[in-house]
Write a protein that holds these residues in place. Structure first.
Motif, short mmCIF file in Angstrom:
data_model
loop_
_atom_site.label_atom_id
_atom_site.label_comp_id
_atom_site.label_asym_id
_atom_site.label_seq_id
_atom_site.Cartn_x
_atom_site.Cartn_y
_atom_site.Cartn_z
N MET A 1 20.01 26.35 36.02
CA MET A 1 18.64 25.87 35.95
C MET A 1 18.38 24.66 36.85
N PRO A 2 19.28 23.68 36.96
CA PRO A 2 19.03 22.62 37.94
C PRO A 2 18.85 23.15 39.36
N LEU A 3 19.62 24.19 39.72
CA LEU A 3 19.44 24.81 41.03
C LEU A 3 18.10 25.54 41.11
N ALA A 4 17.76 26.28 40.06
CA ALA A 4 16.51 27.04 40.07
C ALA A 4 15.30 26.12 40.14
N LEU A 5 15.38 24.97 39.48
CA LEU A 5 14.25 24.06 39.41
C LEU A 5 14.16 23.12 40.61
N HIS A 6 15.31 22.75 41.17
CA HIS A 6 15.30 21.68 42.17
C HIS A 6 16.03 22.00 43.46
N GLY A 7 16.75 23.10 43.52
CA GLY A 7 17.51 23.41 44.72
C GLY A 7 16.63 23.80 45.88
N SER A 8 17.11 23.58 47.09
CA SER A 8 16.40 24.05 48.28
C SER A 8 16.42 25.58 48.30
N ALA A 9 15.57 26.15 49.13
CA ALA A 9 15.54 27.61 49.25
C ALA A 9 16.91 28.14 49.65
N ALA A 10 17.59 27.42 50.55
CA ALA A 10 18.90 27.88 51.00
C ALA A 10 19.93 27.82 49.88
N LEU A 11 19.91 26.74 49.09
CA LEU A 11 20.84 26.64 47.97
C LEU A 11 20.60 27.74 46.94
N LYS A 12 19.34 27.99 46.64
CA LYS A 12 19.03 29.04 45.67
C LYS A 12 19.55 30.39 46.17
N GLU A 13 19.29 30.71 47.42
CA GLU A 13 19.72 31.99 47.96
C GLU A 13 21.24 32.09 48.00
N ARG A 14 21.90 30.98 48.28
CA ARG A 14 23.35 30.99 48.41
C ARG A 14 24.05 31.19 47.08
N TYR A 15 23.52 30.56 46.01
CA TYR A 15 24.28 30.50 44.76
C TYR A 15 23.66 31.27 43.59
N LEU A 16 22.36 31.25 43.44
CA LEU A 16 21.78 31.79 42.20
C LEU A 16 22.03 33.28 41.99
N PRO A 17 21.83 34.15 42.97
CA PRO A 17 22.11 35.57 42.71
C PRO A 17 23.55 35.81 42.23
N ALA A 18 24.50 35.10 42.85
CA ALA A 18 25.89 35.27 42.44
C ALA A 18 26.17 34.66 41.08
N MET A 19 25.42 33.61 40.71
CA MET A 19 25.58 33.02 39.38
C MET A 19 24.97 33.91 38.31
N CYS A 20 24.02 34.76 38.69
CA CYS A 20 23.39 35.64 37.71
C CYS A 20 24.13 36.97 37.55
N ASP A 21 24.83 37.41 38.59
CA ASP A 21 25.47 38.73 38.49
C ASP A 21 26.97 38.66 38.22
N GLY A 22 27.51 37.46 38.05
CA GLY A 22 28.90 37.33 37.66
C GLY A 22 29.87 37.04 38.78
N ARG A 23 29.42 37.03 40.02
CA ARG A 23 30.34 36.71 41.11
C ARG A 23 30.77 35.25 41.09
N LEU A 24 29.93 34.38 40.50
CA LEU A 24 30.26 32.97 40.40
C LEU A 24 30.12 32.50 38.96
N ALA A 25 31.11 31.78 38.47
CA ALA A 25 31.02 31.05 37.20
C ALA A 25 30.89 29.58 37.54
N ALA A 26 30.10 28.85 36.75
CA ALA A 26 29.79 27.46 37.09
C ALA A 26 30.13 26.53 35.94
N GLY A 27 30.49 25.28 36.32
CA GLY A 27 30.76 24.23 35.34
C GLY A 27 29.99 22.97 35.70
N ASN A 28 29.46 22.30 34.69
CA ASN A 28 28.72 21.06 34.89
C ASN A 28 29.68 19.88 34.82
N ALA A 29 29.69 19.05 35.87
CA ALA A 29 30.62 17.92 35.94
C ALA A 29 29.82 16.62 35.95
N MET A 30 29.52 16.13 34.77
CA MET A 30 28.80 14.87 34.61
C MET A 30 29.63 13.86 33.82
#
Length: 385
Positions: free
Chosen positions: A101-130
């Motif tokens: 969601m931080p990417l979907a709400l605030h990412g550039s068009a390039a970041l969204k295209e690079r990461y979001l489809p793969a984060m939705c279809d299982g090619r990428l798993a993500a972890g929040n590091a705060m």
């Protein structure tokens, strides 16, 4: 992009039958666990993606379901009612709410295209590091730094309690970029696991939700291209704050669903268990305990649904309602888990029943997404107290 702008843009949805999502999700989760075992390993992650949970609120243009928060709550409550492992569901929720969601709400068009489809279809798993060992809820106290170096940043520091960390392919990382800028001194980045300098630690040994893995992640002079900044430099705390609004609003739906399962299990047990010649449900001490459990669950559900509506409709109060929902649901889950163990008697103290599993998960829920003491402080400030 401001937090308010990001929220309003996220409200666009496509008509997705939630009943279809629910049925598909439960079946996919059951199959994945059957195939891969109880722990949410990287091999099992595709099953979570097939369940549709990792992209529920991501716009359909990037492979998500495009659900609004209230619809996402409806789905997660129902899935958690029928799928009994809170850890798997928490892993999916952390990936979606604190990373996608931080990417979907605030990412550039390039970041969204690079990461979001793969984060939705299982090619990428993500972890929040705060979170850091010395900076949990104190987002202004980060020791992790990102120093500009030409077209890159050099990222150095250690994060802990990174949910999905051992299986993550990418991390959403928050680091200090300007020590003198206060709240505007942190920046959010997307960092890929395989770049030099990233070290993923061993999984933490947790009391509850053992199936979802969490760990420390160290970044030692990691070079991050400037185009991997989410939003703009200095917006990290604003972006993280908004991601917590989403997490505090929607993640408690998992507890509401598990509370429902516990109430049903305990009610059925009390009807079938006989003592002194009659079912134990006939004793007021038991029936009233069941009634209090059900009332607590219903109140928590209403708090969560109200927060879900406020998340996109109330530009001023959504932070307060999110904190109230998180507090109400987690405290209710602790109470329902404990009461459920009492209804079950000796059987309630045996590992594996839904009441004890809920209690262990709920104790951790008091801490994640900001401790419940922090949530009370946020609500108090919203009241003017």
């Amino acid at each position: 992009m401001s937090a308010a702008t990001g929220l309003s843009e996220s409200a666009s949805t496509v008509p997705v039958p939630t009943s279809t999502l629910i049925d598909r999700a439960v079946a996919a989760l059951v199959d994945a666990r059957s195939d891969h075992g109880d722990v949410l390993t990287r091999a099992a992650w595709q099953g979570v993606a097939d369940a549709g949970l990792v992209g529920l609120t991501v716009p359909s243009a990037y492979g998500g379901a495009g659900l609004d928060p209230a619809a996402a709550v409806e789905v997660l409550v129902a899935v958690a009612r029928d799928f009994d492992d809170s850890g798997w569901l928490f892993g999916a929720g952390a990936h979606l709410l604190a990373c996608a969601m931080p990417l979907a709400l605030h990412g550039s068009a390039a970041l969204k295209e690079r990461y979001l489809p793969a984060m939705c279809d299982g090619r990428l798993a993500a972890g929040n590091a705060m979170t850091e060992a010395a900076a949990g809820s104190d987002v202004a106290g980060l020791s992790t730094t990102a120093t500009p170096a030409g077209p890159e940043y050099v990222l150095t520091g250690t994060k802990t309690f990174v949910t999905n960390g051992p299986v993550a392919d990418v991390f959403v990382v928050y680091a200090q970029t300007d020590a003198d800028a206060g709240f505007l001194g942190n920046t959010a980045f997307v960092v890929e696991r395989e770049v030099p300098g990233v070290t993923v630690g061993p999984a933490h040994d947790k009391v509850g939700m053992e199936s979802v893995l969490a760990c420390a992640v160290t970044f030692d002079g990691v070079r991050v291209p400037a185009d991997r900044v989410i939003g703009a430099p200095g917006q990290g705390n604003l972006i993280f704050q908004e991601s917590m609004w989403w997490e505090r609003t929607i993640m408690p739906a998992l507890l509401v669903g598990r509370m429902d399962a516990v109430v049903r299990h305990c009610t059925a047990f009390a009807r079938s268990r006989e003592q002194f010649g009659r079912p134990v449900v006939a004793f007021q001490a038991v029936s009233h305990r069941l009634a209090r459990m059900e009332i607590a669950r219903r109140v928590a559900e209403q708090y969560v649904l109200h927060a879900a509506t406020s998340l996109v409709a109330d530009s001023h109060g959504r932070g307060t309602t999110a904190s109230a929902a998180k507090y109400a649901a987690t405290e209710a889950a602790v109470a329902v888990g404990e009461a459920g163990m009492e209804v079950l008697g000796g059987a309630g103290y045996l590992r594996g029943n839904p009441a004890e599993a809920l209690l262990r998960a709920a104790l951790g829920a008091r801490a994640y997404s900001g401790t419940n003491d922090v949530q009370l402080e946020i609500v108090a400030r919203g009241m003017g107290a």
